[in-house]
Design an enzyme around this catalytic site. Structure first.
Site, PDB file in Angstrom:
ATOM      1  N   HIS A  28      10.940  -7.164   9.506  1.00 47.77           N
ATOM      2  CA  HIS A  28      12.300  -6.665   9.239  1.00 47.77           C
ATOM      3  C   HIS A  28      13.400  -7.627   9.713  1.00 47.77           C
ATOM      4  O   HIS A  28      14.305  -7.275  10.444  1.00 47.77           O
ATOM      5  CB  HIS A  28      12.516  -5.216   9.667  1.00 47.77           C
ATOM      6  CG  HIS A  28      12.333  -4.859  11.124  1.00 47.77           C
ATOM      7  ND1 HIS A  28      12.848  -5.600  12.146  1.00 47.77           N
ATOM      8  CD2 HIS A  28      11.713  -3.807  11.689  1.00 47.77           C
ATOM      9  CE1 HIS A  28      12.546  -5.025  13.288  1.00 47.77           C
ATOM     10  NE2 HIS A  28      11.858  -3.945  13.048  1.00 47.77           N
ATOM     11  N   HIS A  82       5.198   7.269  16.703  1.00 46.55           N
ATOM     12  CA  HIS A  82       6.480   6.659  16.308  1.00 46.55           C
ATOM     13  C   HIS A  82       6.659   6.766  14.800  1.00 46.55           C
ATOM     14  O   HIS A  82       5.726   6.503  14.040  1.00 46.55           O
ATOM     15  CB  HIS A  82       6.446   5.189  16.766  1.00 46.55           C
ATOM     16  CG  HIS A  82       7.670   4.395  16.489  1.00 46.55           C
ATOM     17  ND1 HIS A  82       8.933   4.934  16.374  1.00 46.55           N
ATOM     18  CD2 HIS A  82       7.830   3.050  16.313  1.00 46.55           C
ATOM     19  CE1 HIS A  82       9.796   3.955  16.143  1.00 46.55           C
ATOM     20  NE2 HIS A  82       9.156   2.813  16.084  1.00 46.55           N
ATOM     21  N   GLU A  84       8.649   4.995  12.789  1.00 46.97           N
ATOM     22  CA  GLU A  84       8.956   3.788  11.999  1.00 46.97           C
ATOM     23  C   GLU A  84       7.806   3.478  11.033  1.00 46.97           C
ATOM     24  O   GLU A  84       6.629   3.694  11.348  1.00 46.97           O
ATOM     25  CB  GLU A  84       9.251   2.590  12.909  1.00 46.97           C
ATOM     26  CG  GLU A  84       9.968   1.480  12.143  1.00 46.97           C
ATOM     27  CD  GLU A  84      10.519   0.376  13.036  1.00 46.97           C
ATOM     28  OE1 GLU A  84      10.399   0.462  14.275  1.00 46.97           O
ATOM     29  OE2 GLU A  84      11.078  -0.583  12.450  1.00 46.97           O
ATOM     30  N   ASP A  86       6.164   1.029   9.864  1.00 48.45           N
ATOM     31  CA  ASP A  86       4.987   0.181  10.114  1.00 48.45           C
ATOM     32  C   ASP A  86       3.845   1.002  10.728  1.00 48.45           C
ATOM     33  O   ASP A  86       2.697   0.582  10.718  1.00 48.45           O
ATOM     34  CB  ASP A  86       5.335  -1.044  10.984  1.00 48.45           C
ATOM     35  CG  ASP A  86       6.106  -0.721  12.239  1.00 48.45           C
ATOM     36  OD1 ASP A  86       6.785   0.325  12.288  1.00 48.45           O
ATOM     37  OD2 ASP A  86       6.039  -1.515  13.196  1.00 48.45           O
ATOM     38  N   HIS A 152      11.474   2.425  21.285  1.00 42.95           N
ATOM     39  CA  HIS A 152      12.819   1.978  20.984  1.00 42.95           C
ATOM     40  C   HIS A 152      13.570   2.882  20.011  1.00 42.95           C
ATOM     41  O   HIS A 152      14.707   2.574  19.635  1.00 42.95           O
ATOM     42  CB  HIS A 152      12.762   0.534  20.444  1.00 42.95           C
ATOM     43  CG  HIS A 152      12.115   0.410  19.093  1.00 42.95           C
ATOM     44  ND1 HIS A 152      12.696  -0.309  18.085  1.00 42.95           N
ATOM     45  CD2 HIS A 152      11.010   0.928  18.537  1.00 42.95           C
ATOM     46  CE1 HIS A 152      11.926  -0.264  16.995  1.00 42.95           C
ATOM     47  NE2 HIS A 152      10.906   0.469  17.267  1.00 42.95           N
ATOM     48  N   ASP A 171       4.969   0.800  20.130  1.00 42.24           N
ATOM     49  CA  ASP A 171       5.706  -0.474  20.050  1.00 42.24           C
ATOM     50  C   ASP A 171       5.873  -1.154  21.417  1.00 42.24           C
ATOM     51  O   ASP A 171       5.869  -2.385  21.501  1.00 42.24           O
ATOM     52  CB  ASP A 171       7.094  -0.246  19.437  1.00 42.24           C
ATOM     53  CG  ASP A 171       7.052  -0.242  17.914  1.00 42.24           C
ATOM     54  OD1 ASP A 171       6.095  -0.802  17.346  1.00 42.24           O
ATOM     55  OD2 ASP A 171       7.978   0.315  17.309  1.00 42.24           O
ATOM     56  N   TYR A 197       8.965 -10.663  21.572  1.00 42.36           N
ATOM     57  CA  TYR A 197       8.996  -9.295  21.055  1.00 42.36           C
ATOM     58  C   TYR A 197      10.021  -8.459  21.825  1.00 42.36           C
ATOM     59  O   TYR A 197      10.847  -7.760  21.235  1.00 42.36           O
ATOM     60  CB  TYR A 197       7.590  -8.717  21.202  1.00 42.36           C
ATOM     61  CG  TYR A 197       7.356  -7.355  20.639  1.00 42.36           C
ATOM     62  CD1 TYR A 197       6.810  -7.189  19.371  1.00 42.36           C
ATOM     63  CD2 TYR A 197       7.644  -6.215  21.389  1.00 42.36           C
ATOM     64  CE1 TYR A 197       6.565  -5.919  18.868  1.00 42.36           C
ATOM     65  CE2 TYR A 197       7.407  -4.957  20.883  1.00 42.36           C
ATOM     66  CZ  TYR A 197       6.866  -4.818  19.623  1.00 42.36           C
ATOM     67  OH  TYR A 197       6.616  -3.558  19.132  1.00 42.36           O
ATOM     68  N   HIS A 230       0.991  -3.187  18.255  1.00 36.96           N
ATOM     69  CA  HIS A 230       1.069  -4.542  17.689  1.00 36.96           C
ATOM     70  C   HIS A 230       0.438  -5.523  18.672  1.00 36.96           C
ATOM     71  O   HIS A 230       0.729  -5.470  19.874  1.00 36.96           O
ATOM     72  CB  HIS A 230       2.533  -4.967  17.481  1.00 36.96           C
ATOM     73  CG  HIS A 230       3.293  -4.081  16.549  1.00 36.96           C
ATOM     74  ND1 HIS A 230       3.086  -4.057  15.194  1.00 36.96           N
ATOM     75  CD2 HIS A 230       4.286  -3.190  16.787  1.00 36.96           C
ATOM     76  CE1 HIS A 230       3.912  -3.194  14.634  1.00 36.96           C
ATOM     77  NE2 HIS A 230       4.648  -2.641  15.576  1.00 36.96           N
TER      78      HIS A 230
HETATM   79 FE   LIG Z   1       9.295   0.555  15.913  1.00 35.84          FE
HETATM   80 FE   LIG Z   2       6.133  -1.143  15.328  1.00 36.80          FE
END
Ligand SMILES: [Fe+2]
Ligand SMILES: [Fe+2]
Ligand SMILES: Cc1cc2nc3c(=O)[nH]c(=O)nc-3n(C[C@H](O)[C@H](O)[C@H](O)COP(=O)(O)O)c2cc1C
Length: 400
Positions: A28, A82, A84, A86, A152, A171, A197, A230
């Site tokens: 992103h 989460h 998000e 991904d 986050h 994350d 990161y 990740h």
């Molecule tokens: Fe995220």
């Molecule tokens: Fe992520």
């Protein structure tokens, strides 16, 4: 389906079933030269649990891995740490493949999932909302949940497997790297990748990071593994990554000067290099970064460490150069702390870049060390000498 997909047992009854995104070079908007991964885990106990899902294009791959171990329709719980995409964009397909699964998420997670997937089956999902401290027994193992609001996103949550002392941190504590290894102690330089990161994703949330470290202490949590969504797993003294986060959140800087600039006909670049000379002559560590030749994710990480930042921009059409504007907009959002800024640049007639950058920095709450330096067209020896003097002053500022 590919029957050779590798799964990795990371602990008794716990398998990595995620996907490696070897060709990811842009996550992103920020550069990921080493690729990335979406880690998901299958826990085999009396109840079968899947922790998180992968980015949608990797759904089949994840499903293939799960199928090596268990029939996906047997899954009892899918934990969504989460919202998000991904981690959630294959949730609709996964819920289809696991019709009896209960979806476990935070209250804000439920709301966020509704806003993403209400046209993709959300209404049919059996959802169990959990909050900090809630537990679900899955047999010999117990999952405990910790909401990590704004670490986050508002919905972010961690899942702690109590008996195994394993933290699924989504994350937090991740790194964007693609590797065939699954553990941090098998890969070189992971801490540096974790800092890149942090700089690009978590820097604005230092307060939350410190609050989190405090909460973990209060809850008396101990870790045999910290398992992010990740990159690779922290298993050798896993607390190290929490300690690094605390250090980064405290925004400790080094006596370093970072010079960030762009240039059209290299006048601003000549100024940048003279400033560099001045800093160097005072024996202080200095880096020079042209915004068009360097990964901004890297520059941002170096910015985290530097105590003094010099920003150079030529004037283009009465204002600052567009890459400089973009970079300022980027770091304004990341809110780096404990730094002093200095602005310089070359102009032809009305100028505008130096004033513009200074105004933007001040409005964003950053501190400027002294009024900026503008040079009309080419920097001649008098201007160059001024730049070297400024470099020396920035060096002593960096040492303070
Ligand atoms: Fe995220
Ligand atoms: Fe992520
Ligand atoms: C397309 C273009 C637009 C420019 N617009 C302005 C301007 O509006 N005001 C000004 O003072 N100088 C303007 N300049 C002049 C540059 O600021 C000047 O050439 C400066 O020395 C360039 O620094 P650099 O070599 O670091 O790129 C413009 C130059 C270019 C190429």
């Amino acid at each position: 389906m590919d029957n050779d997909l590798q799964t990795v047992q990371i602990s008794e009854g716990i398998y990595w079933v995620g996907a490696i995104d070897w060709n990811l070079r842009d996550f992103h908007g920020y550069e990921t030269p080493k690729g990335g991964s979406y880690n998901t885990y299958l826990i085999i106990d009396e109840k079968i649990t899947l922790i998180d899902t992968v980015k949608a294009p990797f759904f089949e791959e994840m499903l293939g891995r799960i199928s090596q171990i268990v029939d996906p329709s047997k899954i009892d719980y899918i934990v969504s740490n989460h919202v998000e995409m991904d981690h959630s964009s294959s949730l609709p397909a996964m819920m289809e493949a696991s019709p009896k699964a209960k979806l476990v998420c935070s209250a804000k997670g439920k709301k966020g999932l509704y806003e993403h997937y209400r046209e993709m089956g959300f209404e049919k999902w059996d959802i169990q909302v959990v909050k900090t401290g809630d537990e679900i027994s899955i047999g010999k193992k117990t999952m405990q949940f910790i909401e990590v609001v704004m670490l986050h996103w508002p919905d972010s949550m961690h899942t702690y497997l109590k008996e195994d002392r394993i933290l699924f941190s989504n994350d937090a504590f991740g790194q964007h790297i693609a590797t065939s290894e699954r553990f941090e102690d098998q890969v070189e330089g992971v801490m540096e990748d974790a800092q890149i990161y942090y700089a690009n994703i978590l820097m604005p949330f230092g307060k939350q990071v410190l609050g989190y470290a405090e909460k973990v202490k209060q809850m008396g949590l101990k870790f045999d593994m910290i398992v992010p969504a990740h990159g690779v797993i922290w298993r050798k003294e896993p607390e190290r990554i929490i300690e690094s986060y605390v250090k980064w959140a405290n925004a400790e800087t080094k006596p370093q000067v970072l010079i960030v600039y762009d240039t059209m006909w290299n006048s601003t670049e000549i100024m940048a290099k003279e400033i560099l000379e001045g800093v160097q002559s005072a024996g202080v560590d200095v880096k020079l970064r042209n915004l068009r030749n360097n990964d901004w994710s890297k520059i941002t990480t170096e910015l985290m460490d530097a105590s003094v930042v010099a920003i150079g921009s030529p004037t283009l059409n009465n204002g600052m150069f567009f890459t400089v504007a973009g970079f300022l907009s980027y770091i304004k959002g990341l809110r780096p702390k404990n730094k002093k800024f200095f602005v310089f640049g070359s102009y032809g007639w009305g100028g505008g870049a130096v004033k513009g950058v200074e105004k933007e920095l001040i409005e964003s709450g950053f501190e400027i060390s002294e009024p900026g330096l503008q040079v009309n067209f080419r920097p001649f020896e008098e201007d160059r000498a001024k730049c070297r003097e400024i470099g020396k002053r920035l060096a002593s500022l960096a040492k303070e």
